[in-house]
Design a protein around this motif. Structure first.
Motif, PDB file in Angstrom:
ATOM      1  N   UNK A 112       0.534  23.503   0.043  1.00  0.00           N
ATOM      2  CA  UNK A 112       0.388  22.285   0.857  1.00  0.00           C
ATOM      3  C   UNK A 112       0.481  22.591   2.345  1.00  0.00           C
ATOM      4  N   UNK A 113       1.368  23.486   2.716  1.00  0.00           N
ATOM      5  CA  UNK A 113       1.523  23.842   4.124  1.00  0.00           C
ATOM      6  C   UNK A 113       0.249  24.511   4.654  1.00  0.00           C
ATOM      7  N   UNK A 114      -0.318  25.402   3.854  1.00  0.00           N
ATOM      8  CA  UNK A 114      -1.562  26.056   4.263  1.00  0.00           C
ATOM      9  C   UNK A 114      -2.684  25.036   4.366  1.00  0.00           C
ATOM     10  N   UNK A 115      -2.776  24.135   3.387  1.00  0.00           N
ATOM     11  CA  UNK A 115      -3.828  23.121   3.416  1.00  0.00           C
ATOM     12  C   UNK A 115      -3.665  22.200   4.622  1.00  0.00           C
ATOM     13  N   UNK A 116      -2.431  21.859   4.965  1.00  0.00           N
ATOM     14  CA  UNK A 116      -2.190  21.019   6.135  1.00  0.00           C
ATOM     15  C   UNK A 116      -2.730  21.703   7.389  1.00  0.00           C
ATOM     16  N   UNK A 117      -2.477  22.999   7.519  1.00  0.00           N
ATOM     17  CA  UNK A 117      -2.994  23.748   8.667  1.00  0.00           C
ATOM     18  C   UNK A 117      -4.511  23.809   8.679  1.00  0.00           C
ATOM     19  N   UNK A 118      -5.097  23.990   7.512  1.00  0.00           N
ATOM     20  CA  UNK A 118      -6.559  24.029   7.433  1.00  0.00           C
ATOM     21  C   UNK A 118      -7.172  22.682   7.792  1.00  0.00           C
ATOM     22  N   UNK A 144      -9.082   8.105  -4.348  1.00  0.00           N
ATOM     23  CA  UNK A 144      -9.206   6.796  -3.684  1.00  0.00           C
ATOM     24  C   UNK A 144      -8.760   5.672  -4.609  1.00  0.00           C
ATOM     25  N   UNK A 145      -9.184   5.755  -5.875  1.00  0.00           N
ATOM     26  CA  UNK A 145      -8.796   4.739  -6.851  1.00  0.00           C
ATOM     27  C   UNK A 145      -7.282   4.713  -7.017  1.00  0.00           C
ATOM     28  N   UNK A 146      -6.665   5.889  -6.935  1.00  0.00           N
ATOM     29  CA  UNK A 146      -5.217   5.983  -7.109  1.00  0.00           C
ATOM     30  C   UNK A 146      -4.455   5.781  -5.805  1.00  0.00           C
ATOM     31  N   UNK A 147      -5.146   5.386  -4.738  1.00  0.00           N
ATOM     32  CA  UNK A 147      -4.467   5.079  -3.484  1.00  0.00           C
ATOM     33  C   UNK A 147      -4.547   6.147  -2.417  1.00  0.00           C
ATOM     34  N   UNK A 148      -5.367   7.151  -2.609  1.00  0.00           N
ATOM     35  CA  UNK A 148      -5.505   8.200  -1.603  1.00  0.00           C
ATOM     36  C   UNK A 148      -6.130   7.673  -0.328  1.00  0.00           C
ATOM     37  N   UNK A 149      -5.729   8.253   0.784  1.00  0.00           N
ATOM     38  CA  UNK A 149      -6.202   7.780   2.083  1.00  0.00           C
ATOM     39  C   UNK A 149      -6.934   8.866   2.862  1.00  0.00           C
ATOM     40  N   UNK A 150      -7.234   9.974   2.217  1.00  0.00           N
ATOM     41  CA  UNK A 150      -7.864  11.100   2.910  1.00  0.00           C
ATOM     42  C   UNK A 150      -9.355  10.926   3.095  1.00  0.00           C
ATOM     43  N   UNK A 151      -9.930  11.889   3.814  1.00  0.00           N
ATOM     44  CA  UNK A 151     -11.370  11.896   4.050  1.00  0.00           C
ATOM     45  C   UNK A 151     -12.054  12.748   2.989  1.00  0.00           C
ATOM     46  N   UNK A 152     -13.322  12.473   2.769  1.00  0.00           N
ATOM     47  CA  UNK A 152     -14.095  13.262   1.811  1.00  0.00           C
ATOM     48  C   UNK A 152     -14.182  14.726   2.211  1.00  0.00           C
ATOM     49  N   UNK A 153     -14.311  14.981   3.519  1.00  0.00           N
ATOM     50  CA  UNK A 153     -14.383  16.366   3.997  1.00  0.00           C
ATOM     51  C   UNK A 153     -13.095  17.120   3.679  1.00  0.00           C
ATOM     52  N   UNK A 197      -2.130  20.745  -5.479  1.00  0.00           N
ATOM     53  CA  UNK A 197      -1.302  20.669  -4.266  1.00  0.00           C
ATOM     54  C   UNK A 197      -2.167  20.437  -3.030  1.00  0.00           C
ATOM     55  N   UNK A 198      -3.299  21.117  -2.958  1.00  0.00           N
ATOM     56  CA  UNK A 198      -4.193  20.956  -1.808  1.00  0.00           C
ATOM     57  C   UNK A 198      -4.795  19.562  -1.767  1.00  0.00           C
ATOM     58  N   UNK A 199      -5.185  19.047  -2.915  1.00  0.00           N
ATOM     59  CA  UNK A 199      -5.776  17.708  -2.957  1.00  0.00           C
ATOM     60  C   UNK A 199      -4.737  16.642  -2.615  1.00  0.00           C
ATOM     61  N   UNK A 200      -3.519  16.830  -3.082  1.00  0.00           N
ATOM     62  CA  UNK A 200      -2.445  15.892  -2.722  1.00  0.00           C
ATOM     63  C   UNK A 200      -2.247  15.896  -1.213  1.00  0.00           C
ATOM     64  N   UNK A 201      -2.237  17.075  -0.623  1.00  0.00           N
ATOM     65  CA  UNK A 201      -2.078  17.157   0.839  1.00  0.00           C
ATOM     66  C   UNK A 201      -3.259  16.518   1.552  1.00  0.00           C
ATOM     67  N   UNK A 202      -4.456  16.734   1.038  1.00  0.00           N
ATOM     68  CA  UNK A 202      -5.646  16.170   1.672  1.00  0.00           C
ATOM     69  C   UNK A 202      -5.689  14.664   1.576  1.00  0.00           C
ATOM     70  N   UNK A 203      -5.153  14.109   0.495  1.00  0.00           N
ATOM     71  CA  UNK A 203      -5.229  12.656   0.279  1.00  0.00           C
ATOM     72  C   UNK A 203      -4.001  11.892   0.763  1.00  0.00           C
ATOM     73  N   UNK A 204      -2.843  12.550   0.852  1.00  0.00           N
ATOM     74  CA  UNK A 204      -1.627  11.819   1.230  1.00  0.00           C
ATOM     75  C   UNK A 204      -0.867  12.443   2.385  1.00  0.00           C
ATOM     76  N   UNK A 205      -1.282  13.632   2.838  1.00  0.00           N
ATOM     77  CA  UNK A 205      -0.530  14.309   3.882  1.00  0.00           C
ATOM     78  C   UNK A 205      -0.540  13.537   5.187  1.00  0.00           C
ATOM     79  N   UNK A 206       0.498  13.758   5.972  1.00  0.00           N
ATOM     80  CA  UNK A 206       0.612  13.082   7.275  1.00  0.00           C
ATOM     81  C   UNK A 206      -0.470  13.607   8.214  1.00  0.00           C
TER      82      UNK A 206
END
Length: 167
Positions: free
Chosen positions: A15-21, A98-107, A156-165
């Protein structure tokens, strides 16, 4: 930071690596380019890992495809077909998030999957080594490790992409 270092860090802190990316991708004026490069590099490494098995396979009768054809078909599949499948899978995962409440971007969802492909591709190289040695038990274990690593890192990466700060 070097991509190889980030791949190693991904196995400890995905998750930390994905946040940086994602943060680096947000600052980029071409956010899709980085993810596409990760995807294609991962697909190339996976193709390279399959070469020993494709070359070592004995021709099975007169109807068997020649070695060059097997290599060309596998190259085409990993560089043209699998990227399309990964794009579709990333889109589907983003829709489900998105259906489950994710707020991330498609990219960001695409980046999560494409980074995962690149991060697990070195494990495929170990599988290629086991295939050269002809060790079927090692191949089975490596297949399980690859599958587990792919699922854990992608989740973990998808969770970070959809819910990370976001910054």
């Amino acid at each position: 930071m070097a991509v190889t270092t980030q791949i190693l860090r991904t196995y400890r802190h995905p998750r930390r690596v994905m946040r940086g990316l994602i943060e680096a991708n947000a600052a980029d004026n071409r956010p899709e380019a980085r993810g596409l490069v990760y995807l294609l590099l991962g697909c190339v490494l996976i193709f390279i890992s399959q070469i020993p098995g494709l070359v070592a396979v004995a021709d099975r009768g007169a109807d068997a495809a020649p070695r060059d054809a097997r290599l060309a078909i596998t190259f085409f599949a990993w560089l043209f077909i699998w990227p399309l499948i990964f794009y579709a899978l990333a889109g589907l995962s983003h829709l489900l998030a998105r259906i489950m409440g994710g707020k991330g971007r498609g990219a960001d969802a695409r980046l999560a999957l494409f980074w995962t492909v690149l991060a697990v591709s070195p494990l495929f190289l170990f599988r290629g080594l086991a295939e050269i040695a002809g060790n079927t038990a090692a191949i089975l274990v490596i297949n399980l490790v690859v599958a587990a690593a792919f699922i854990v890192i992608w989740a973990a990466s998808l969770i970070e992409a959809e819910t990370g700060a976001r910054a």
